[in-house]
Each structure stands twice: as C-alpha cells, then as structure tokens.
Design a protein around this motif. Structure first.
Motif, PDB file in Angstrom:
ATOM      1  N   VAL A  84     103.698  79.013  25.458  1.00  8.71           N
ATOM      2  CA  VAL A  84     102.379  79.468  25.929  1.00  8.71           C
ATOM      3  C   VAL A  84     102.355  79.593  27.448  1.00  8.71           C
ATOM      4  O   VAL A  84     101.279  79.658  28.046  1.00  8.71           O
ATOM      5  N   SER A  87     100.299  82.422  28.429  1.00  6.14           N
ATOM      6  CA  SER A  87      99.108  82.671  27.604  1.00  6.14           C
ATOM      7  C   SER A  87      97.838  82.275  28.352  1.00  6.14           C
ATOM      8  O   SER A  87      97.828  81.319  29.137  1.00  6.14           O
ATOM      9  N   ASP A  91      93.711  81.448  24.504  1.00  7.56           N
ATOM     10  CA  ASP A  91      94.722  81.697  23.479  1.00  7.56           C
ATOM     11  C   ASP A  91      95.534  80.446  23.156  1.00  7.56           C
ATOM     12  O   ASP A  91      96.515  80.523  22.416  1.00  7.56           O
TER      13      ASP A  91
END
Length: 358
Positions: A84, A87, A91
C-alpha cells in the motif's frame, strides 16, 4: 463489556499470528532532514504495538506513512501482505484516532459515530444498531444525542475510538490519543483502551512519548531514537534487558554504570544498568549476603512521591546511585532514613544487567 457483533457489512479482523503491518527499508526525508532512516518493523495481527520515543524521533512520521498521510522516500509498506506504499488513505483498511479526536462539532455523538457507515452507504436501520452497540461498548450510550462540546475529554476520546472501531478496520492507528488528558483520567483510560482492544481483537498501533503508558498497554514496544528503532520487545524485555544506553535511560529511571565504574564495582569492563527499585539501603553494620554488591555511602537527597520514596546516594567512591523504596510503613510512621545518613547501598550482583556497547 459487550463486544460489537459482526455483520456482513463489518468484516472481522484477521486471525492472530498473521503479520498485519510490514514496514520494510522505509526512509522518509523532509528536505535535508532524515526523519526515518531505513526502518524495518513487523506488527502481528491482533497485538497492541506501541511506538515509543521522544519528540522528533520519527514515530509519528511512521504512523502517518502507515496511514497513507505521508509517502515514504524509499521502502515498502504492506498491510496484511498487500503493498500500500502509494495507496491513498481511503484505500487502506486502517483508521486513525488523533490526539485532538477530530469530532464534528455540528453533529450529535450518534451521528459522529455513524459517519463512516453513512459514507459507506450502510442502511439506516443497520447504522442505528451498530452505533448503539458501539456506544454501549465504550459505556456512553446515554450521550448519543449530545454534542461533542457537552462531553469531557475522556468521553470524547472514547467516542473517537468508537467511531474508528465501528468500521472494523484491520489496523487501528492511535496518535497519542491520551496526551490531552490529565494524569488520573489518562491512567483510567489506559485500562479501558487495553480492555477494548482485547475485546475487539483488532491490531492497535499506538504512538506515545510516555514510557509508563507504553509499558502498561503494549504487547510489544518499539523504542525510537533519531529516526531509527533502538529495540523492539515485550515491555518486560525492553525494561529489564535494554540493548542500548538510550533504552536504559529512556525507559524509566536507571543507574547506568559506565565501563570504568562497572569495572571497579562489579569487576567487569562492560556498562551495566541497575534499576533503582533493585537497590536497597541498609544499616552499614548489617551482615552481607555473598550474592550482593555492597557500597558504603551517604544520603544526599530524598524525594517523597506518594507510593514510593527515592533516595540519591553518593558512595564513598564518588558514584551516585538512585534507590527507590515502596512506602509500606504506616502513614504516621516517620521514615527511618534521612538526608545525611550513612548507609550501605546493596543490590544483588545479577540485578546489574549488561548494556551492549553501541
């Protein structure tokens, strides 16, 4: 406390034993300042993990990178195995509780707690049920229709926690959420926070500069200094067996014997840490246990702190020690040791723990 029941719209946390958060080789620069330097952390699912350190040590920056509010200059962040790093915050299956709680002043408490569910489009009846259960869990069902301004600091902290937990994130990030509370309320909230974490089973990642708070709450503690981690371990491990001088000094009070002093007192050239509660003060004529180190000295200062008294002792060799004694005498009894008294300072030899050289 009752647990919040699971529903199809509120996924359960991952089973204990998985790695919830992996921070791999992460570095964060702000211009010429290196705030976090090549950091590696693995946080297990379901544990209460604290990042402890002084201001400017990098702990909050790491929390913000896990949340997605900052992007690492280098390195990778994984949540339950998913990368991530780049991200957006929305999200990531995480939620954050801030020190100022960030409650909406124009919404009622029930509306504040329901906010995330509303954004996700959860039906109204389901929202009402989940909000009622969340407020019951933090023991504040009776304030549902009040505004945040009508609540105390401790109540607002619990509402912020309920709002974050109602979405059942896999990871809950807490940025010094007890920092604005007074000491008595903060200590009360520590127990409540730990109880809630055990009840819901979600991974908590907690940032604090308060050593006692980290030791009280955590399954494991990472001690930060200058953008790096000095030591990770259980509260007992980092307190009893510090791996660096910084950890020994930062986690509570200690008597740190430098190499030359340790050589003279203990017969070893390595630095050692002796916690004050392990140092006893006795009459100089008291018989000596073969396992003890005994040093003649004089009481330089006494500090009464309610549950315990601290004594500053200067040994005849010029080394100063702190001794801490629990106040077990009756309230009307005058302490037997006073400033200027000659004493024998003693501690068991195996209570002196070697501190590895940097």
């Amino acid at each position: 406390m009752r647990s919040i029941r699971m529903t199809h719209s509120v996924p359960a946390p991952e089973p204990q034993g998985d790695i919830a958060v992996s921070v791999r080789g992460v570095r964060k620069e702000f211009g010429d300042l290196v705030a976090v330097n090549d950091l590696d952390i693995e946080i297990r699912a379901g544990e209460f993990f604290s990042m402890l350190g002084p201001s400017g040590s990098g702990k909050t920056t790491v929390l913000r990178m896990i949340a997605g509010f900052e992007e690492p200059t280098a390195g990778t962040i994984l949540l339950h195995g998913t990368d991530v790093t780049k991200s957006a915050p929305f999200d990531r299956d995480v939620n954050t509780v801030f020190q100022d709680y960030a409650l909406f002043p124009h919404l009622t408490i029930a509306q504040n707690v329901a906010y995330g569910l509303t954004v996700r489009g959860v039906p109204a009846a389901e929202r009402r049920r989940l909000v009622a259960e969340a407020l019951e869990q933090v023991q504040l069902a009776h304030v549902a229709e009040r505004s945040p301004a009508q609540l105390s600091g401790g109540q607002r902290q619990r509402i912020a926690l309920a709002r974050a937990l109602i979405l059942r994130p896999k990871v809950l990030l807490l940025d010094e959420p007890l920092g604005a509370l007074d000491k008595q309320l903060r200590e009360q909230m520590q127990f409540e926070l730990k109880q809630i974490q055990r009840d819901v089973g979600i991974t908590f990642v907690f940032v604090t500069h308060d050593q006692e708070e980290a030791l009280t709450l955590s399954d494991r503690v990472a001690v930060f200094n200058n953008g790096k981690i000095e030591q990770v371990g259980s509260p007992r491990e980092v307190y009893e067996f510090p791996r660096t001088e910084f950890v020994a000094k930062f986690l509570g009070v200690t008597n740190l014997l430098a190499d030359a002093t340790a050589q003279r007192i203990l017969g070893t050239g390595a630095a050692h840490s002796v916690r004050p509660e392990r140092v006893r003060l006795v009459d100089p004529t008291a018989p000596l246990d073969a396992a003890d180190v005994a040093l003649p000295g004089t009481i330089v200062e006494t500090v009464y702190a309610g549950a315990h008294t601290r004594y500053l002792v200067e040994t005849d060799g010029g080394t100063r020690f702190i001794s801490e004694t629990q106040n077990t005498h009756t309230p009307r009894t005058t302490p037997s040791i006073s400033r200027g008294d000659a004493v024998s300072l003693r501690f068991a030899r195996d209570h002196a723990v070697a501190v590895p050289s940097a």
